[in-house]
Design an enzyme around this catalytic site. Structure first.
Site, PDB file in Angstrom:
ATOM      1  N   ARG A 177       0.852  -1.198   0.000  1.00 32.80           N
ATOM      2  CA  ARG A 177       0.000   0.000   0.000  1.00 32.80           C
ATOM      3  C   ARG A 177       0.886   1.245   0.000  1.00 32.80           C
ATOM      4  O   ARG A 177       0.567   2.246  -0.622  1.00 32.80           O
ATOM      5  CB  ARG A 177      -0.946  -0.018   1.182  1.00 32.80           C
ATOM      6  N   ASP A 206       0.185  -7.167  -3.561  1.00 35.29           N
ATOM      7  CA  ASP A 206      -1.215  -6.813  -3.309  1.00 35.29           C
ATOM      8  C   ASP A 206      -1.765  -6.073  -4.525  1.00 35.29           C
ATOM      9  O   ASP A 206      -1.075  -5.959  -5.538  1.00 35.29           O
ATOM     10  CB  ASP A 206      -1.325  -5.973  -2.016  1.00 35.29           C
ATOM     11  N   HIS A 279      -6.518 -10.209  -4.230  1.00 34.93           N
ATOM     12  CA  HIS A 279      -5.531  -9.126  -4.061  1.00 34.93           C
ATOM     13  C   HIS A 279      -4.433  -9.224  -5.124  1.00 34.93           C
ATOM     14  O   HIS A 279      -3.247  -9.124  -4.826  1.00 34.93           O
ATOM     15  CB  HIS A 279      -4.929  -9.171  -2.648  1.00 34.93           C
ATOM     16  N   ASP A 341      -6.920 -14.496   1.484  1.00 28.41           N
ATOM     17  CA  ASP A 341      -8.022 -13.710   2.061  1.00 28.41           C
ATOM     18  C   ASP A 341      -8.761 -12.922   0.980  1.00 28.41           C
ATOM     19  O   ASP A 341      -8.221 -12.658  -0.089  1.00 28.41           O
ATOM     20  CB  ASP A 341      -7.488 -12.732   3.117  1.00 28.41           C
ATOM     21  N   GLU A 342      -9.981 -12.575   1.295  1.00 28.41           N
ATOM     22  CA  GLU A 342     -10.757 -11.571   0.560  1.00 28.41           C
ATOM     23  C   GLU A 342     -10.691 -11.769  -0.959  1.00 28.41           C
ATOM     24  O   GLU A 342     -10.290 -10.875  -1.692  1.00 28.41           O
ATOM     25  CB  GLU A 342     -10.243 -10.169   0.933  1.00 28.41           C
ATOM     26  N   TYR A 433      -4.387  -5.664  15.181  1.00 30.57           N
ATOM     27  CA  TYR A 433      -4.264  -4.876  13.961  1.00 30.57           C
ATOM     28  C   TYR A 433      -3.716  -3.491  14.293  1.00 30.57           C
ATOM     29  O   TYR A 433      -4.419  -2.639  14.820  1.00 30.57           O
ATOM     30  CB  TYR A 433      -5.608  -4.818  13.220  1.00 30.57           C
ATOM     31  N   PHE A 434      -2.459  -3.313  13.931  1.00 33.88           N
ATOM     32  CA  PHE A 434      -1.794  -2.055  14.276  1.00 33.88           C
ATOM     33  C   PHE A 434      -2.208  -0.912  13.352  1.00 33.88           C
ATOM     34  O   PHE A 434      -1.680   0.184  13.462  1.00 33.88           O
ATOM     35  CB  PHE A 434      -0.269  -2.248  14.255  1.00 33.88           C
ATOM     36  N   TRP A 483      -1.053  -3.043   8.292  1.00 36.71           N
ATOM     37  CA  TRP A 483      -1.534  -2.726   6.939  1.00 36.71           C
ATOM     38  C   TRP A 483      -1.350  -1.234   6.739  1.00 36.71           C
ATOM     39  O   TRP A 483      -1.779  -0.436   7.574  1.00 36.71           O
ATOM     40  CB  TRP A 483      -3.007  -3.129   6.792  1.00 36.71           C
ATOM     41  N   THR A 484      -0.740  -0.845   5.621  1.00 30.92           N
ATOM     42  CA  THR A 484      -0.232   0.526   5.547  1.00 30.92           C
ATOM     43  C   THR A 484      -1.054   1.487   4.675  1.00 30.92           C
ATOM     44  O   THR A 484      -0.541   2.534   4.290  1.00 30.92           O
ATOM     45  CB  THR A 484       1.227   0.510   5.043  1.00 30.92           C
ATOM     46  N   GLU A 485      -2.314   1.142   4.369  1.00 32.68           N
ATOM     47  CA  GLU A 485      -3.112   2.062   3.553  1.00 32.68           C
ATOM     48  C   GLU A 485      -3.029   3.498   4.076  1.00 32.68           C
ATOM     49  O   GLU A 485      -2.891   4.446   3.307  1.00 32.68           O
ATOM     50  CB  GLU A 485      -4.595   1.656   3.563  1.00 32.68           C
TER      51      GLU A 485
END
Ligand code: ACM
Ligand code: ZN
Length: 772
Positions: A177, A206, A279, A341-342, A433-434, A483-485
């Site tokens: 991300r 991703d 992804h 996932d997803e 979840y950080f 997760w860096t969004e």
């Protein structure tokens, strides 16, 4: 004095004695994660330029290598060389001994006395961990990269006998991300090694980028590592705002090897993640023939889940086998993470090749097709001499025989996998979840949502109580995910990871019986001082003021902080609080007039965090009892209380704090007044943020009751009216004396065809009910 009081006093003095011990020990021995056994001793060992180092001759060179980094580090800040001694008989010596009787490979024993330090380890990693403990016992100036000549290098005497609870202790980082440089990755590896974490999960591919050079498929990085635009603000915000700068980056295979070697020296295993079958936008943008539709596609600049996933045709499997062959050669890790996932199934449903695959393989639905995909990839990974890890979606449609599961959508996937005999790594979003907010302040920098203060990370026990004893052996450990969004730069990422990673370390290392947040809270500020020296931009949310609305003879606001030795100063007149504002001592009455409470936490005359601020809307419902009925649905935990009568509006958008949220069948909300109350207006405030499936109700009937049992209607409001009024439903009527009011809520329910996200279940988000 009767027996009960004696017992109470004894108990009380035991607890206060206990807390004195905890405080003294935590102050003098601030090791994180706290060792399994630590017995303090009097006095200290002083390192100086005469201190010698001795390796018992049964240790091989790998032990000396494990010592190398510490020695280099020591040289930098102390100037001491630790020359090698010829015998172990002298004083002022550090002796390293092999102890093959230690049960666990990562275990160590450490004896610090006035004349010597003895370290016992079975493997080099045990020795490395003993040195991390010594490091945290040394003055913090040890962290300097320049010589400190004024420091006395004392290590307090003690006996430590230490070993981890879990074999897997990981930190994950999404470098897709936003690109994370090699240098920054190494910084994380340094830091997790200090905290005795042993795994770095490198999320390399991703929708928004592919970050690892694959020689056979150069377009993965020439095309897939870059995107032309990046969404600004929250993914749920409209209208969309873009940064149209082309950005990206990738790691060459040489860089990967360098990082892997760097990690190896710090006893950190790197698990690479190559996402499939979902992804995959960056892949299909590079090689559109691997999709169902054939493209073309752009590398994605939004966040979320995207439909153009890997097609299940043979070409995809050959491609992935080639890719994983190169990946496996780069990473010595016994695992490759294959994502899983997803993965939306919409393209597969309409794809001839995918439907044919289902027929050929006798698969009943697309979940089974996903399962087929993962199982087929497992055989590829096995051929490469490794095992797969996948996110908990890999349980759907049948899990691959040898897969390890990362349970992220809560703990249910982990429990189910363990029951089926699979290994599990616990990484539930609500605890690990950080990318979630760290405090309830509306002013924290934008995050994806959620609420994960450090004490919640700390409280997590991977041996969740729902597990049966026979299944515990499958719980390998724990991991936090970054997760860096919403973390565009290094500074921001550090702020999200540090110091929550310290709590993670103690979750992974320390047994539940040894975990003690009060002790951790004393040790943590000492680690933060080290972070200051190391230039790590850690979050100070640990010091944030927490406000809780309570009903205690009227609505009151209780303020607190979890940090020790911290006072709170506050104002109620809208002015910014300072050190000379009143000190908070007891809950503040609120809700009787418009008011804003602002508060700061103060330690040693320093303001420790951004100010707490909360506005209260005066109204008659404040602090009154609320009952929500018919709650046969899902309640979403939302940062803050979600209290409907705390006179506080929710943050907007709804990813911000203080919402009551729910998805399910129709229900009712009843407010019960303490005494008969004259009212003439009710305002129901909800969110109508349809892009994130949040809908105001279909309709609300407003009823009032004077005797508390018989209700009379006073008005009704329809969805369209609420939508036009930004989620508000307001009814006014001639004044009535009431004991209760009731709102009968028809839920918006399944989103119709005419709207985006049609077919999905909508959610109700309510922040407040205001009665005048
Ligand atoms: C995940 O957070 N999608 C594993
Ligand atoms: Zn297909």
């Amino acid at each position: 004095m009767n027996f009960i009081t004696i017992k109470t006093i004894l108990l009380f003095s035991f607890f206060s004695l206990f807390s004195v011990i905890v405080r003294t020990q935590s102050n003098e021995y601030p090791i994180i994660p706290v060792p399994a056994e630590l017995v303090p001793q009097k006095g200290s060992f002083t390192l100086n330029d005469k201190t010698q180092l001795y390796f018992q001759n049964t240790m091989d060179s790998s032990f000396e290598e494990a010592f190398y980094l510490f020695r280099e580090h020591l040289k930098r800040s102390t100037g001491f060389d630790l020359p090698k001694a010829n015998t172990n008989s002298g004083k002022n010596i550090i002796i390293c001994k092999l102890n093959t009787n230690l049960e666990k490979d990562e275990a160590y024993k450490l004896l610090v006395s006035r004349s010597k330090i003895e370290i016992e380890a079975k493997t080099p990693i045990g020795l490395f961990y003993a040195l991390q403990s010594i490091r945290q016992l040394l003055p913090m100036e040890f962290e300097q990269t320049t010589l400190s000549t004024s420091t006395k290098w004392n290590i307090p005497c003690c006996v430590i006998n230490d070993a981890p609870t879990f074999v897997y202790r990981g930190l994950h980082m999404d470098v897709c991300r936003h690109f994370v440089s090699v240098e920054e990755v190494k910084k994380y590896i340094d830091q997790i090694a200090m905290l005795k974490l042993n795994t770095f999960h490198w999320h390399l591919t991703d929708d928004q980028a592919w970050r690892i050079e694959i020689k056979k498929y150069p377009k993965l990085t020439t095309v897939g590592a870059y995107r032309n635009r990046t969404l600004q603000g929250h993914n749920n915000d409209y209208p969309r705002v873009w940064d149209n700068t082309r950005t990206g980056g990738f790691y060459t295979q040489e860089e990967i090897k360098d990082v892997v070697d760097y990690a190896r020296k710090r006893f950190v295993t790197i698990i690479p993640e190559i996402e499939m079958p979902g992804h995959a936008t960056a892949v299909v943008a590079s090689y559109p023939e691997l999709s169902c539709s054939g493209g073309p596609f752009d590398v994605e600049g939004r966040w979320g889940v995207f439909n153009d996933v890997f097609c299940t045709k043979d070409e995809t499997f050959s491609f992935l086998e080639d890719v994983l062959t190169e990946v496996a050669a780069l990473f010595p890790s016994p695992y490759i993470h294959i994502g899983g996932d997803e993965c939306p199934k919409v393209r597969w449903k309409r794809c001839h090749a995918c439907q044919q695959r289902m027929k050929d393989e006798g698969l009943e639905d697309e979940h089974q097709l996903q399962s087929y995909f993962v199982k087929r990839m497992e055989t590829v990974v096995h051929k490469l001499g490794k095992r797969i890890i996948g996110w908990d979606e890999i349980l759907e449609g049948g899990i691959a025989p040898d897969a390890t599961v990362m349970s992220w959508r809560g703990i249910a996937g982990g429990i189910s996998a363990a029951k089926q005999g699979h290994d599990v790594i616990m990484t539930p979003s609500e605890a690990m979840y950080f990318d979630f907010y760290q405090s309830s302040l509306h002013t924290e920098p934008l995050a994806i949502g959620g609420y994960l203060p450090i004490e919640r990370v700390y409280a997590f026990n991977p041996y969740v109580k729902e597990l049966e004893p026979k299944d515990l052996k499958h719980i390998l450990g724990v991991q936090a995910n970054t997760w860096t969004e919403y973390m565009p730069d290094a500074q921001h990422r550090e702020m999200m990871v540090f110091p929550r990673v310290a709590a993670l370390a103690e979750v992974g290392w320390t047994s539940e019986k040894n975990k003690d947040f009060d002790s951790f809270a004393i040790r943590l500020p000492k680690l933060m001082k080290r972070y200051d020296i190391m230039g790590i931009n850690y979050s100070r949310a640990f010091y944030s003021v927490v406000g809780t609305a309570i009903n205690d003879g009227g609505l009151k606001l209780k303020l607190s902080t979890i940090a020790p030795e911290t006072s709170i100063h506050y104002t109620t007149d809208g002015s910014d609080p300072t050190l000379s504002s009143p000190i908070y001592r007891e809950p503040i009455p609120v809700g009787e007039k418009e008011m804003v409470v602002k508060a700061i936490s103060v330690k040693n005359n320093k303001v420790m965090y951004i100010p707490y601020e909360r506005s209260f809307i005066a109204n008659k419902a404040g602090g009154q009892k609320v009952v929500f009925e018919n709650a046969d649905g899902v309640r979403f935990e939302q940062n803050g209380s979600g209290n409907l009568t705390d006179c506080t509006m929710g943050g907007r958008p709804v990813s911000r704090p203080d919402w009551f949220s729910y998805a399910g069948t129709d229900g009712s909300i009843t407010i019960e007044f303490e005494k008969l109350t004259s009212i003439s207006k009710i305002t129901f405030s909800s969110a109508n943020q349809n892009n994130v499936l949040v809908y105001s109700p279909k309709s609300i009937n407003f009823l009032v009751s004077e005797d508390g049992t018989t209700f009379f209607p006073v008005g009704a409001v329809w969805h369209q009216q609420m939508a036009a009024a930004k989620g508000k439903a307001i009814v006014s009527f001639t004044p009535k004396k009431v004991k209760k009011i009731k709102l009968e809520i028809a839920m918006y329910g399944i989103i119709p065809n005419t709207e985006p996200n049609s077919g999905e279940m909508s959610a109700l988000f309510v922040d407040e009910i205001i009665v005048e």
